[in-house]
Design a protein around this motif. Structure first.
Motif, PDB file in Angstrom:
ATOM      1  N   PRO A  35     -11.301  -1.054 -21.637  1.00 39.40           N
ATOM      2  CA  PRO A  35     -10.152  -1.262 -21.600  1.00 39.40           C
ATOM      3  C   PRO A  35      -9.863  -2.446 -22.799  1.00 39.40           C
ATOM      4  O   PRO A  35     -10.673  -3.273 -22.877  1.00 39.40           O
ATOM      5  CB  PRO A  35      -9.439  -1.672 -20.237  1.00 39.40           C
ATOM      6  CG  PRO A  35     -10.844  -2.027 -19.730  1.00 39.40           C
ATOM      7  CD  PRO A  35     -11.664  -1.354 -20.076  1.00 39.40           C
ATOM      8  N   THR A  36      -8.590  -2.638 -23.303  1.00 40.56           N
ATOM      9  CA  THR A  36      -8.232  -3.613 -24.208  1.00 40.56           C
ATOM     10  C   THR A  36      -7.559  -4.655 -23.479  1.00 40.56           C
ATOM     11  O   THR A  36      -7.937  -6.059 -23.853  1.00 40.56           O
ATOM     12  CB  THR A  36      -7.180  -3.184 -25.390  1.00 40.56           C
ATOM     13  OG1 THR A  36      -8.008  -2.146 -26.130  1.00 40.56           O
ATOM     14  CG2 THR A  36      -6.942  -4.139 -26.290  1.00 40.56           C
TER      15      THR A  36
ATOM     16  N   ARG B  68     -14.903 -11.752 -15.163  1.00 38.39           N
ATOM     17  CA  ARG B  68     -15.983 -11.651 -15.988  1.00 38.39           C
ATOM     18  C   ARG B  68     -16.360 -10.176 -16.253  1.00 38.39           C
ATOM     19  O   ARG B  68     -16.997 -10.110 -17.664  1.00 38.39           O
ATOM     20  CB  ARG B  68     -17.155 -12.025 -14.742  1.00 38.39           C
ATOM     21  CG  ARG B  68     -17.528 -13.458 -14.744  1.00 38.39           C
ATOM     22  CD  ARG B  68     -18.589 -13.729 -13.778  1.00 38.39           C
ATOM     23  NE  ARG B  68     -18.854 -15.134 -13.965  1.00 38.39           N
ATOM     24  CZ  ARG B  68     -19.792 -15.770 -13.264  1.00 38.39           C
ATOM     25  NH1 ARG B  68     -20.381 -15.245 -12.241  1.00 38.39           N
ATOM     26  NH2 ARG B  68     -20.083 -17.340 -13.352  1.00 38.39           N
ATOM     27  N   VAL B  69     -15.883  -9.261 -15.780  1.00 42.36           N
ATOM     28  CA  VAL B  69     -15.883  -7.964 -16.193  1.00 42.36           C
ATOM     29  C   VAL B  69     -15.197  -7.859 -17.338  1.00 42.36           C
ATOM     30  O   VAL B  69     -15.684  -6.974 -18.474  1.00 42.36           O
ATOM     31  CB  VAL B  69     -15.672  -6.980 -15.055  1.00 42.36           C
ATOM     32  CG1 VAL B  69     -15.371  -5.322 -15.675  1.00 42.36           C
ATOM     33  CG2 VAL B  69     -16.887  -6.540 -14.036  1.00 42.36           C
ATOM     34  N   ALA B  70     -14.185  -8.092 -17.435  1.00 43.09           N
ATOM     35  CA  ALA B  70     -13.145  -8.051 -18.704  1.00 43.09           C
ATOM     36  C   ALA B  70     -13.838  -8.623 -19.937  1.00 43.09           C
ATOM     37  O   ALA B  70     -13.835  -8.223 -21.050  1.00 43.09           O
ATOM     38  CB  ALA B  70     -11.951  -8.924 -18.408  1.00 43.09           C
TER      39      ALA B  70
ATOM     40  N   ILE C 197     -17.124  -6.527 -21.039  1.00 44.60           N
ATOM     41  CA  ILE C 197     -16.790  -5.148 -21.932  1.00 44.60           C
ATOM     42  C   ILE C 197     -15.904  -5.598 -23.320  1.00 44.60           C
ATOM     43  O   ILE C 197     -15.692  -4.768 -24.112  1.00 44.60           O
ATOM     44  CB  ILE C 197     -16.197  -4.228 -21.096  1.00 44.60           C
ATOM     45  CG1 ILE C 197     -14.888  -4.810 -20.298  1.00 44.60           C
ATOM     46  CG2 ILE C 197     -17.130  -3.870 -20.054  1.00 44.60           C
ATOM     47  CD1 ILE C 197     -13.445  -4.560 -21.176  1.00 44.60           C
ATOM     48  N   GLY C 198     -15.732  -6.915 -23.286  1.00 50.94           N
ATOM     49  CA  GLY C 198     -14.951  -7.320 -24.608  1.00 50.94           C
ATOM     50  C   GLY C 198     -13.484  -6.980 -24.797  1.00 50.94           C
ATOM     51  O   GLY C 198     -13.004  -6.772 -25.778  1.00 50.94           O
ATOM     52  N   ALA C 199     -12.941  -7.195 -23.400  1.00 49.03           N
ATOM     53  CA  ALA C 199     -11.478  -6.807 -23.618  1.00 49.03           C
ATOM     54  C   ALA C 199     -10.691  -7.922 -24.371  1.00 49.03           C
ATOM     55  O   ALA C 199     -11.354  -9.116 -24.254  1.00 49.03           O
ATOM     56  CB  ALA C 199     -10.901  -7.012 -22.150  1.00 49.03           C
TER      57      ALA C 199
ATOM     58  N   GLY D  89     -14.197 -14.915 -26.490  1.00 45.45           N
ATOM     59  CA  GLY D  89     -13.611 -13.868 -27.184  1.00 45.45           C
ATOM     60  C   GLY D  89     -12.490 -12.945 -26.306  1.00 45.45           C
ATOM     61  O   GLY D  89     -11.861 -11.980 -26.895  1.00 45.45           O
ATOM     62  N   THR D  90     -12.228 -13.344 -25.237  1.00 42.18           N
ATOM     63  CA  THR D  90     -11.264 -12.861 -24.475  1.00 42.18           C
ATOM     64  C   THR D  90     -10.350 -13.831 -24.231  1.00 42.18           C
ATOM     65  O   THR D  90     -10.526 -14.956 -23.710  1.00 42.18           O
ATOM     66  CB  THR D  90     -11.625 -12.198 -22.960  1.00 42.18           C
ATOM     67  OG1 THR D  90     -12.898 -11.172 -23.217  1.00 42.18           O
ATOM     68  CG2 THR D  90     -10.835 -11.639 -22.202  1.00 42.18           C
TER      69      THR D  90
END
Length: 627
Positions: free
Chosen positions: A374-375, A410-412, A415-417, A455-456
């Motif tokens: 997901p974005t 942390r999951v976001a 995965i680079g959201a 990055g997020t």
């Protein structure tokens, strides 16, 4: 071979033909348009003769009489060409309005210029020029009169004996739209307008008089023997809140016009029963539609707690902006099933993925996110019921609200959201209960994760109570009213901020589009509402009185405050480009260590004592004061 070609030719699908009923309807419409055009032509001819008649003071000389007859075809033809060219003959006279009359006036002007040009080009000898000025004026008068008379006759003819009288409540500007809608419905008969503006008293609109002010609506309703009133004023206007206050003694049933989204539904064609949102709602939220479309269109979005009140509304709003894939996660099987059924029907083109999963299980959450990439991630999963989390379930609030937020954040990042949005609450401000303290710690954990993963973009959004959400007072009061009462209010002075579910969800989306990582957004919740007044409003909306459904006070529950705050002590806000969103100035990135928080929660064990857990929360959230 020839036979094969013939067979293939017969097997080919012939062009589809319109059904006979459609052809019949089209023929009927054309005949009706031709009949109205013929009537217009007759009136134009009458105006031509009348203009000569008036030019010569009711005594037209013989030579000019023949001139009028000979040139009549030229005038009528010119006007008919322009009327047809501009589509005036397609107007429906029984619904004629200002836009149609403007179109007619322009057509008459152009036709008069064409007629004058034709007469001058033909060089008709001794033609009276004043006729060319009189004729369009008479034409316009006759054509407008015919249409007005037709609409008047239609409105009287369609007024069945079953129509019910109704009062329009609102300023004349707002009442005008409501009157047009009511007169076209055929079910209601407006008998008067009640305006909150003193300057509008004694005036009338479309033949409907202004009978008085909102403060006198009780006596006005009794004097005209009306039992129903329509609120024409928009949400958040001055008159709406007063109406309920002054209409309760009259026993008026209050109606409202459909909201903009309801006009799209076939069943919402007229006034509807007024709802709590109509009285407490404010001016509609203005969204940056282009920015949100750019953010969501063609992307994948993940929502945790998707089956809840806020989570499901977030999914509805996100689906509007054209996401390719919407990943919905909720621990409740029934809630996620209901959401799946609704979204599949409303947005069949969208790819919806519906998971039953718990945000406390980081491996499961990571597997889902890694699969769909997901974005944007919206984290709405939380335990939010204050009394339930205050005793027996304290550790559950910590596990879900704190560890669940840490896992989702942390999951976001993993995965680079691009964005992560945490749904927080005003109860996180100077918390006096476990739920509020756990949400404040969740904010600090989110800020800490933000500092580790630049990055997020991580943001949180705080808002107060949401009308109609699960666990809120409105469903509780509604159920108590249905049982005949009493309505239980904890304290006569307790107040809360309220916002509608769509409004809250839209502002969450808007906040997700704005700001820097680690920021906490605070929503403008308007003025706080007394819970006891909210209870009285719901009783009146049900058509009952406080004598029939009494209100009793039960005392504050554990952890409950008389009033909620949107800012902690020492916090201030900074403005944003959106008038309803502000940024709370808090400690930079929370000042906590996620690993240490996670380990200390594990050290608490499965069933820590209430005092031990509260003591631990106070070490993590210094502003937390247990009650």
């Amino acid at each position: 071979m020839t036979f094969a070609r013939v067979t293939l030719g017969r097997a080919a699908n012939p062009p589809a033909r319109p059904p006979l009923t459609v052809l019949s309807n089209r023929t009927s419409v054309r005949l009706s348009s031709l009949a109205l055009l013929a009537l217009d032509a007759a009136l134009i001819l009458l105006a031509w003769v009348s203009s000569f008649w008036l030019r010569f003071n009711l005594d037209v000389p013989d030579e000019f009489s023949s001139m009028a007859v000979e040139s009549a075809l030229l005038a009528v033809g010119s006007y008919c060409v322009v009327l047809v060219g501009m589509g005036v003959h397609r107007q429906v006279w029984r619904y004629i309005g200002l836009s149609e009359l403007r179109q007619l006036a322009i057509a008459v002007l152009l036709a008069s210029l064409l007629t004058a040009a034709a007469v001058l080009m033909l060089r008709v000898p001794s033609f009276p020029r004043s006729v060319l000025l009189l004729h369009p004026l008479i034409v316009l008068m006759l054509l407008v009169t015919a249409r007005a008379a037709w609409r008047t006759l239609f409105e009287r003819a369609v007024l069945p004996t079953g129509t019910r009288p109704i009062l329009i409540v609102g300023a004349l500007q707002d009442a005008a739209d409501a009157l047009r809608a009511l007169k076209g419905s055929g079910h209601w008969h407006p008998v008067g307008i009640v305006s909150h503006l003193e300057s509008e008293q004694g005036r009338s609109l479309q033949g409907v008089p202004v009978l008085g002010t909102t403060t006198n609506i009780d006596s006005i309703a009794r004097s005209v023997d009306v039992r129903t009133a329509l609120l024409a004023s928009p949400a958040g206007s001055e008159g709406r809140s007063e109406v309920l206050k002054y209409s309760s003694d009259a026993g008026l049933a209050l109606l409202a016009m459909p909201r903009p989204d309801e006009w799209l539904r076939t069943e919402s064609v007229g006034p509807r029963r007024i709802e709590l949102e109509d009285l407490l709602g404010r001016v509609q939220v203005q969204l940056d539609a282009k920015g949100l479309s750019d953010l969501f269109a063609g992307t994948c979005v993940l929502v945790t707690g998707a089956g809840g009140s806020i989570g499901s509304e977030l999914c509805r709003q996100i689906a509007r902006f054209g996401v390719v894939r919407l990943v919905c996660v909720d621990v409740s099987e029934f809630a996620i099933y209901q959401l799946e059924q609704e979204l599949r029907e409303a947005h069949p083109q969208m790819q919806g993925m519906y998971y039953t999963a718990n945000v406390r299980e980081v491996e499961r959450l990571h597997a889902i996110a890694r699969l769909h990439q997901p974005t944007v991630v919206f984290h709405a999963a939380a335990y939010k019921h204050v009394p339930l989390m205050e005793s027996l379930n304290e550790i559950e609030a910590v596990h879900t609200n704190v560890l669940g937020t840490m896992n989702a954040a942390r999951v976001a990042a993993a995965i680079g959201a691009a964005r992560f949005v945490l749904i927080s609450t005003d109860k996180a401000v100077n918390p006096t209960n476990v739920m509020g303290a756990s949400k404040r710690l969740a904010e600090r954990v989110m800020q800490a994760v933000a500092s580790e993963h630049p990055g997020t973009r991580f943001v949180a959004v705080r808002f107060g109570n949401v009308l109609g959400s699960s666990g809120s007072v409105v469903p509780l009061f509604t159920e108590q009213i249905s049982r005949g009462g009493p309505l239980t209010v904890t304290h006569p002075d307790i107040v809360r901020y309220f916002m509608t579910i769509p409004e809250a969800a839209q502002l969450v989306l808007q906040a997700g589009l704005m700001g820097q990582s680690g920021q906490i957004f605070v929503l403008d919740m308007g003025e706080p509402v007394k819970i006891v007044e909210l209870a009285r409003i719901l009783v009146r909306l049900s058509g009952k009185t406080e004598q029939e459904v009494p209100i009793v006070f039960t005392g504050l529950r554990p952890g409950e405050k008389l009033y909620e705050e949107l800012l902690a002590n020492g916090e201030t806000t900074e403005p944003t480009p959106h008038p309803k969103l502000h940024v709370a100035k808090t400690d930079a990135f929370g000042g906590v260590n996620p690993e240490a928080v996670s380990q200390s929660i594990a050290d608490l064990g499965v069933e820590p004592s209430a005092s031990a857990l509260r003591s631990w929360l106070q070490t993590q959230v210094p502003e937390y004061t247990a009650r």
